[in-house]
Design a protein around this motif. Structure first.
Motif, mmCIF file in Angstrom:
data_model
loop_
_atom_site.group_PDB
_atom_site.id
_atom_site.type_symbol
_atom_site.label_atom_id
_atom_site.label_comp_id
_atom_site.label_asym_id
_atom_site.label_seq_id
_atom_site.Cartn_x
_atom_site.Cartn_y
_atom_site.Cartn_z
ATOM 1 N N ALA A 56 -16.832 -5.146 -9.721
ATOM 2 C CA ALA A 56 -17.598 -4.843 -10.930
ATOM 3 C C ALA A 56 -16.990 -3.662 -11.685
ATOM 4 O O ALA A 56 -16.870 -3.681 -12.919
ATOM 5 N N ILE A 57 -16.595 -2.625 -10.956
ATOM 6 C CA ILE A 57 -16.039 -1.423 -11.583
ATOM 7 C C ILE A 57 -14.688 -1.720 -12.235
ATOM 8 O O ILE A 57 -14.436 -1.340 -13.388
ATOM 9 N N ILE A 58 -13.812 -2.387 -11.496
ATOM 10 C CA ILE A 58 -12.482 -2.688 -12.039
ATOM 11 C C ILE A 58 -12.582 -3.627 -13.233
ATOM 12 O O ILE A 58 -11.889 -3.461 -14.251
ATOM 13 N N GLY A 59 -13.485 -4.606 -13.145
ATOM 14 C CA GLY A 59 -13.689 -5.505 -14.281
ATOM 15 C C GLY A 59 -14.160 -4.762 -15.518
ATOM 16 O O GLY A 59 -13.709 -5.030 -16.644
ATOM 17 N N ALA B 239 -17.447 1.974 -16.255
ATOM 18 C CA ALA B 239 -17.277 1.877 -14.807
ATOM 19 C C ALA B 239 -18.521 2.359 -14.065
ATOM 20 O O ALA B 239 -18.999 1.708 -13.126
ATOM 21 N N ILE B 240 -19.051 3.502 -14.487
ATOM 22 C CA ILE B 240 -20.231 4.068 -13.831
ATOM 23 C C ILE B 240 -21.439 3.160 -14.035
ATOM 24 O O ILE B 240 -22.220 2.915 -13.104
ATOM 25 N N ALA C 211 -8.933 8.193 -8.704
ATOM 26 C CA ALA C 211 -7.710 8.976 -8.874
ATOM 27 C C ALA C 211 -6.613 8.134 -9.520
ATOM 28 O O ALA C 211 -5.928 8.586 -10.448
ATOM 29 N N ALA C 212 -6.444 6.911 -9.045
ATOM 30 C CA ALA C 212 -5.398 6.036 -9.582
ATOM 31 C C ALA C 212 -5.655 5.705 -11.047
ATOM 32 O O ALA C 212 -4.719 5.688 -11.867
ATOM 33 N N GLU C 213 -6.913 5.438 -11.385
ATOM 34 C CA GLU C 213 -7.247 5.133 -12.778
ATOM 35 C C GLU C 213 -6.981 6.350 -13.668
ATOM 36 O O GLU C 213 -6.497 6.214 -14.797
ATOM 37 N N THR D 258 -21.614 10.195 -16.440
ATOM 38 C CA THR D 258 -20.446 10.024 -17.304
ATOM 39 C C THR D 258 -19.966 11.372 -17.842
ATOM 40 O O THR D 258 -18.761 11.659 -17.866
ATOM 41 N N ASP D 259 -20.911 12.221 -18.256
ATOM 42 C CA ASP D 259 -20.557 13.552 -18.762
ATOM 43 C C ASP D 259 -19.744 14.333 -17.731
ATOM 44 O O ASP D 259 -18.726 14.961 -18.066
ATOM 45 N N VAL D 260 -20.190 14.298 -16.478
ATOM 46 C CA VAL D 260 -19.519 15.064 -15.425
ATOM 47 C C VAL D 260 -18.122 14.502 -15.161
ATOM 48 O O VAL D 260 -17.147 15.257 -15.032
ATOM 49 N N PHE D 261 -18.005 13.171 -15.077
ATOM 50 C CA PHE D 261 -16.696 12.560 -14.833
ATOM 51 C C PHE D 261 -15.719 12.905 -15.954
ATOM 52 O O PHE D 261 -14.560 13.253 -15.699
ATOM 53 N N VAL D 262 -16.175 12.808 -17.200
ATOM 54 C CA VAL D 262 -15.300 13.089 -18.333
ATOM 55 C C VAL D 262 -14.914 14.567 -18.356
ATOM 56 O O VAL D 262 -13.740 14.918 -18.573
ATOM 57 N N LEU D 263 -15.874 15.437 -18.114
ATOM 58 C CA LEU D 263 -15.608 16.876 -18.134
ATOM 59 C C LEU D 263 -14.529 17.258 -17.121
ATOM 60 O O LEU D 263 -13.551 17.938 -17.463
ATOM 61 N N LEU D 264 -14.695 16.821 -15.865
ATOM 62 C CA LEU D 264 -13.727 17.189 -14.830
ATOM 63 C C LEU D 264 -12.396 16.468 -15.025
ATOM 64 O O LEU D 264 -11.328 17.037 -14.742
#
Length: 279
Positions: free
Chosen positions: A148-151, A167-168, A211-213, A264-270
Protein backbone atom coordinates in the motif's frame (compact mmCIF):
# COMPACT_ATOMS: atom_id res chain seq x y z
CA UNK A 1 -12.92 3.99 12.73
CA UNK A 2 -14.83 1.29 10.95
CA UNK A 3 -16.24 -1.69 12.72
CA UNK A 4 -14.43 -5.04 12.53
CA UNK A 5 -15.40 -7.23 9.66
CA UNK A 6 -15.62 -10.95 10.02
CA UNK A 7 -12.81 -12.56 8.07
CA UNK A 8 -13.44 -16.19 8.94
CA UNK A 9 -13.17 -18.54 5.98
CA UNK A 10 -15.11 -21.76 5.88
CA UNK A 11 -13.63 -24.81 4.22
CA UNK A 12 -10.26 -23.27 3.51
CA UNK A 13 -9.95 -24.85 0.07
CA UNK A 14 -10.43 -28.46 1.31
CA UNK A 15 -11.61 -30.69 -1.50
CA UNK A 16 -14.49 -32.97 -0.51
CA UNK A 17 -13.95 -36.67 -1.00
CA UNK A 18 -10.27 -36.15 -1.54
CA UNK A 19 -8.16 -39.17 -0.53
CA UNK A 20 -5.89 -38.70 2.45
CA UNK A 21 -2.23 -38.59 1.49
CA UNK A 22 0.42 -40.42 3.50
CA UNK A 23 1.88 -36.96 4.15
CA UNK A 24 -0.86 -36.39 6.76
CA UNK A 25 1.39 -37.98 9.40
CA UNK A 26 3.25 -35.30 11.36
CA UNK A 27 6.23 -35.19 13.64
CA UNK A 28 8.00 -32.40 15.51
CA UNK A 29 5.65 -29.46 15.02
CA UNK A 30 3.91 -30.36 11.80
CA UNK A 31 6.84 -31.57 9.69
CA UNK A 32 5.82 -34.53 7.60
CA UNK A 33 7.96 -37.67 7.57
CA UNK A 34 6.37 -39.58 4.70
CA UNK A 35 8.99 -40.68 2.15
CA UNK A 36 6.54 -41.14 -0.68
CA UNK A 37 4.29 -38.10 -0.41
CA UNK A 38 4.82 -34.37 -0.23
CA UNK A 39 3.92 -32.43 2.97
CA UNK A 40 1.79 -30.16 0.82
CA UNK A 41 -0.58 -32.93 -0.25
CA UNK A 42 -2.66 -33.32 2.92
CA UNK A 43 -6.35 -34.10 2.41
CA UNK A 44 -9.43 -35.43 4.20
CA UNK A 45 -9.48 -38.59 6.27
CA UNK A 46 -11.77 -40.58 3.97
CA UNK A 47 -10.37 -43.34 1.71
CA UNK A 48 -7.07 -43.60 3.64
CA UNK A 49 -4.60 -45.72 1.69
CA UNK A 50 -2.86 -48.74 3.19
CA UNK A 51 0.11 -50.71 1.89
CA UNK A 52 -1.09 -52.70 -1.13
CA UNK A 53 -0.12 -53.20 -4.77
CA UNK A 54 -0.58 -50.14 -6.93
CA UNK A 55 -3.85 -50.11 -8.85
CA UNK A 56 -4.94 -47.78 -11.64
CA UNK A 57 -6.95 -45.74 -9.11
CA UNK A 58 -3.77 -44.98 -7.16
CA UNK A 59 -2.23 -43.02 -10.00
CA UNK A 60 -5.22 -41.08 -11.30
CA UNK A 61 -7.80 -38.77 -9.72
CA UNK A 62 -10.33 -36.36 -11.19
CA UNK A 63 -10.43 -37.69 -14.72
CA UNK A 64 -7.12 -39.53 -14.53
CA UNK A 65 -4.93 -36.42 -14.67
CA UNK A 66 -1.95 -36.18 -12.36
CA UNK A 67 0.94 -33.74 -12.17
CA UNK A 68 4.35 -34.70 -10.86
CA UNK A 69 3.40 -38.10 -9.43
CA UNK A 70 1.44 -39.03 -6.28
CA UNK A 71 2.90 -36.18 -4.20
CA UNK A 72 1.81 -33.50 -6.67
CA UNK A 73 -1.70 -34.56 -7.73
CA UNK A 74 -4.10 -32.02 -9.12
CA UNK A 75 -7.71 -32.45 -7.99
CA UNK A 76 -10.43 -30.46 -9.72
CA UNK A 77 -7.82 -28.25 -11.36
CA UNK A 78 -6.24 -27.27 -8.02
CA UNK A 79 -2.71 -28.49 -7.26
CA UNK A 80 -1.56 -29.87 -3.92
CA UNK A 81 0.50 -26.74 -3.26
CA UNK A 82 -2.46 -24.51 -4.06
CA UNK A 83 -4.71 -26.47 -1.72
CA UNK A 84 -2.17 -26.22 1.05
CA UNK A 85 -1.83 -22.45 0.46
CA UNK A 86 -5.63 -22.10 0.60
CA UNK A 87 -5.78 -23.95 3.92
CA UNK A 88 -2.95 -21.83 5.35
CA UNK A 89 -4.68 -18.63 4.21
CA UNK A 90 -7.94 -19.81 5.79
CA UNK A 91 -6.18 -20.40 9.11
CA UNK A 92 -4.58 -16.93 8.98
CA UNK A 93 -7.94 -15.33 8.15
CA UNK A 94 -9.46 -17.13 11.12
CA UNK A 95 -6.58 -16.04 13.37
CA UNK A 96 -7.05 -12.42 12.31
CA UNK A 97 -10.72 -12.58 13.22
CA UNK A 98 -10.19 -14.31 16.57
CA UNK A 99 -7.32 -12.07 17.73
CA UNK A 100 -8.83 -8.90 16.32
CA UNK A 101 -12.25 -9.38 17.91
CA UNK A 102 -11.69 -11.60 20.96
CA UNK A 103 -8.04 -11.16 21.89
CA UNK A 104 -4.92 -13.29 21.67
CA UNK A 105 -5.91 -15.39 24.69
CA UNK A 106 -8.74 -16.90 22.64
CA UNK A 107 -6.39 -18.20 19.96
CA UNK A 108 -6.28 -22.00 20.39
CA UNK A 109 -5.70 -24.80 17.92
CA UNK A 110 -9.24 -26.15 18.28
CA UNK A 111 -10.82 -22.69 18.12
CA UNK A 112 -8.72 -21.66 15.13
CA UNK A 113 -9.56 -24.81 13.16
CA UNK A 114 -13.25 -24.55 14.03
CA UNK A 115 -13.28 -20.93 12.82
CA UNK A 116 -11.51 -21.92 9.59
CA UNK A 117 -13.69 -25.01 9.08
CA UNK A 118 -10.66 -27.31 8.89
CA UNK A 119 -9.57 -30.53 10.54
CA UNK A 120 -6.92 -29.94 13.22
CA UNK A 121 -4.30 -31.93 11.31
CA UNK A 122 -4.21 -29.13 8.75
CA UNK A 123 -3.04 -26.76 11.45
CA UNK A 124 0.13 -28.82 11.90
CA UNK A 125 0.61 -28.90 8.15
CA UNK A 126 1.63 -25.21 8.31
CA UNK A 127 2.27 -24.27 11.95
CA UNK A 128 3.87 -25.73 15.05
CA UNK A 129 2.86 -23.14 17.65
CA UNK A 130 0.61 -20.17 18.34
CA UNK A 131 3.57 -17.84 17.94
CA UNK A 132 4.16 -19.29 14.47
CA UNK A 133 0.59 -18.38 13.51
CA UNK A 134 1.01 -14.86 14.88
CA UNK A 135 4.38 -14.38 13.17
CA UNK A 136 2.91 -15.45 9.83
CA UNK A 137 -0.06 -13.15 10.32
CA UNK A 138 2.17 -10.20 11.21
CA UNK A 139 4.28 -10.91 8.12
CA UNK A 140 1.17 -10.97 5.93
CA UNK A 141 -0.06 -7.64 7.27
CA UNK A 142 3.43 -6.16 6.82
CA UNK A 143 3.43 -7.26 3.17
CA UNK A 144 0.03 -5.62 2.63
CA UNK A 145 1.30 -2.48 4.35
CA UNK A 146 4.45 -2.31 2.23
CA UNK A 147 2.42 -2.79 -0.94
CA UNK A 148 0.00 0.00 0.00
CA UNK A 149 2.79 2.44 0.92
CA UNK A 150 4.92 1.78 -2.16
CA UNK A 151 1.87 1.99 -4.41
CA UNK A 152 0.95 5.35 -2.89
CA UNK A 153 4.49 6.68 -3.35
CA UNK A 154 4.53 5.67 -7.02
CA UNK A 155 1.34 7.55 -7.83
CA UNK A 156 1.83 10.64 -5.65
CA UNK A 157 3.02 13.96 -7.16
CA UNK A 158 6.78 14.60 -7.07
CA UNK A 159 6.51 16.87 -4.06
CA UNK A 160 7.93 16.22 -0.59
CA UNK A 161 4.74 16.74 1.35
CA UNK A 162 2.52 15.05 -1.26
CA UNK A 163 4.61 11.89 -1.20
CA UNK A 164 4.90 11.80 2.58
CA UNK A 165 1.18 12.40 3.02
CA UNK A 166 0.26 9.73 0.46
CA UNK A 167 2.49 7.07 2.02
CA UNK A 168 1.46 7.82 5.61
CA UNK A 169 -2.21 7.99 4.70
CA UNK A 170 -2.06 4.65 2.86
CA UNK A 171 -0.39 2.93 5.80
CA UNK A 172 -2.67 4.32 8.48
CA UNK A 173 -5.79 3.63 6.43
CA UNK A 174 -4.79 0.02 5.83
CA UNK A 175 -4.34 -0.58 9.57
CA UNK A 176 -7.37 1.35 10.77
CA UNK A 177 -9.96 0.62 8.08
CA UNK A 178 -9.83 -2.92 9.48
CA UNK A 179 -9.02 -2.44 13.19
CA UNK A 180 -8.26 -6.17 13.54
CA UNK A 181 -5.07 -5.61 11.54
CA UNK A 182 -3.96 -2.77 13.79
CA UNK A 183 -4.65 -4.90 16.87
CA UNK A 184 -2.56 -7.79 15.53
CA UNK A 185 0.30 -5.64 14.27
CA UNK A 186 0.55 -3.20 17.17
CA UNK A 187 -0.82 -5.04 20.20
CA UNK A 188 -0.63 -8.81 19.71
CA UNK A 189 2.76 -8.34 18.07
CA UNK A 190 4.18 -7.36 21.46
CA UNK A 191 2.74 -10.33 23.37
CA UNK A 192 5.94 -12.38 23.70
CA UNK A 193 9.69 -11.67 23.46
CA UNK A 194 9.82 -13.57 20.15
CA UNK A 195 6.97 -11.59 18.66
CA UNK A 196 8.44 -8.31 19.94
CA UNK A 197 11.70 -9.18 18.21
CA UNK A 198 9.84 -9.90 14.98
CA UNK A 199 7.88 -6.66 15.27
CA UNK A 200 11.12 -4.75 15.80
CA UNK A 201 12.55 -6.38 12.68
CA UNK A 202 9.46 -5.26 10.77
CA UNK A 203 9.99 -1.69 12.00
CA UNK A 204 13.56 -1.85 10.72
CA UNK A 205 12.35 -3.03 7.31
CA UNK A 206 10.00 -0.05 7.02
CA UNK A 207 12.72 2.29 8.24
CA UNK A 208 14.93 1.07 5.40
CA UNK A 209 12.09 1.74 2.95
CA UNK A 210 11.79 5.30 4.27
CA UNK A 211 15.57 5.81 4.09
CA UNK A 212 15.78 4.45 0.54
CA UNK A 213 12.88 6.61 -0.64
CA UNK A 214 14.51 9.69 0.93
CA UNK A 215 17.87 8.97 -0.66
CA UNK A 216 16.23 8.56 -4.05
CA UNK A 217 13.93 11.58 -3.73
CA UNK A 218 16.66 13.99 -2.62
CA UNK A 219 19.18 12.62 -5.13
CA UNK A 220 21.79 11.58 -2.57
CA UNK A 221 24.50 9.77 -4.55
CA UNK A 222 27.04 9.00 -1.82
CA UNK A 223 27.76 5.23 -2.00
CA UNK A 224 28.03 5.24 1.80
CA UNK A 225 25.05 7.34 2.94
CA UNK A 226 25.38 9.29 6.18
CA UNK A 227 24.27 7.17 9.20
CA UNK A 228 21.97 10.05 10.15
CA UNK A 229 19.63 8.95 7.36
CA UNK A 230 19.14 5.53 8.92
CA UNK A 231 18.80 7.10 12.37
CA UNK A 232 16.07 9.51 11.33
CA UNK A 233 14.19 6.90 9.35
CA UNK A 234 14.19 4.54 12.34
CA UNK A 235 13.17 7.37 14.65
CA UNK A 236 10.27 8.34 12.38
CA UNK A 237 8.90 4.82 11.86
CA UNK A 238 9.34 3.83 15.50
CA UNK A 239 7.70 7.05 16.63
CA UNK A 240 4.79 6.50 14.24
CA UNK A 241 4.21 3.00 15.63
CA UNK A 242 4.08 4.32 19.18
CA UNK A 243 1.89 7.27 18.22
CA UNK A 244 -0.56 5.12 16.28
CA UNK A 245 -0.78 2.67 19.17
CA UNK A 246 -1.59 5.51 21.58
CA UNK A 247 -4.20 6.88 19.16
CA UNK A 248 -5.87 3.48 18.83
CA UNK A 249 -6.09 3.31 22.62
CA UNK A 250 -7.80 6.73 22.64
CA UNK A 251 -4.85 8.39 24.37
CA UNK A 252 -4.63 11.09 21.69
CA UNK A 253 -7.57 13.42 21.06
CA UNK A 254 -7.11 13.61 17.30
CA UNK A 255 -9.18 12.64 14.29
CA UNK A 256 -7.57 10.21 11.88
CA UNK A 257 -7.07 13.00 9.36
CA UNK A 258 -5.36 15.12 12.03
CA UNK A 259 -3.13 12.17 12.92
CA UNK A 260 -2.10 11.78 9.28
CA UNK A 261 -1.47 15.52 8.85
CA UNK A 262 0.62 15.86 12.02
CA UNK A 263 2.64 12.77 11.15
CA UNK A 264 3.25 14.15 7.67
CA UNK A 265 4.50 17.43 9.20
CA UNK A 266 7.08 15.57 11.29
CA UNK A 267 8.30 13.39 8.40
CA UNK A 268 8.67 16.41 6.11
CA UNK A 269 10.38 18.52 8.77
CA UNK A 270 13.04 15.92 9.61
CA UNK A 271 13.48 14.86 5.99
CA UNK A 272 13.92 18.37 4.59
CA UNK A 273 16.25 19.39 7.41
CA UNK A 274 18.53 16.41 6.83
CA UNK A 275 18.47 16.90 3.05
CA UNK A 276 19.70 20.48 3.48
CA UNK A 277 22.57 19.26 5.61
CA UNK A 278 23.64 16.49 3.26
CA UNK A 279 23.10 18.02 -0.19
Amino acid sequence: MTASRSASVRGGGRAKGEPTSRSDSTEGGGRTTSKSASPSDSATSSDRRTSRPTSPSDSTEGGGRTTGGPAKRTYGGVSADERRAQRRAALLDAALDIIGTQGIAKLTVSGLCAQAGLNERYYYESFDSRDAVLAALIDRIAEELAGAIIGALQTAPADTRAKAHAAISAGIHLLTDDPRKAHVALVAGMATPELRARTNQTVRVFARIVAAEGIDFYGITDPNPDPAIDFRATYLVGGLVQTLTAWLQDDLALTRDDLIDHTTDVFVLLGEDLARRLT
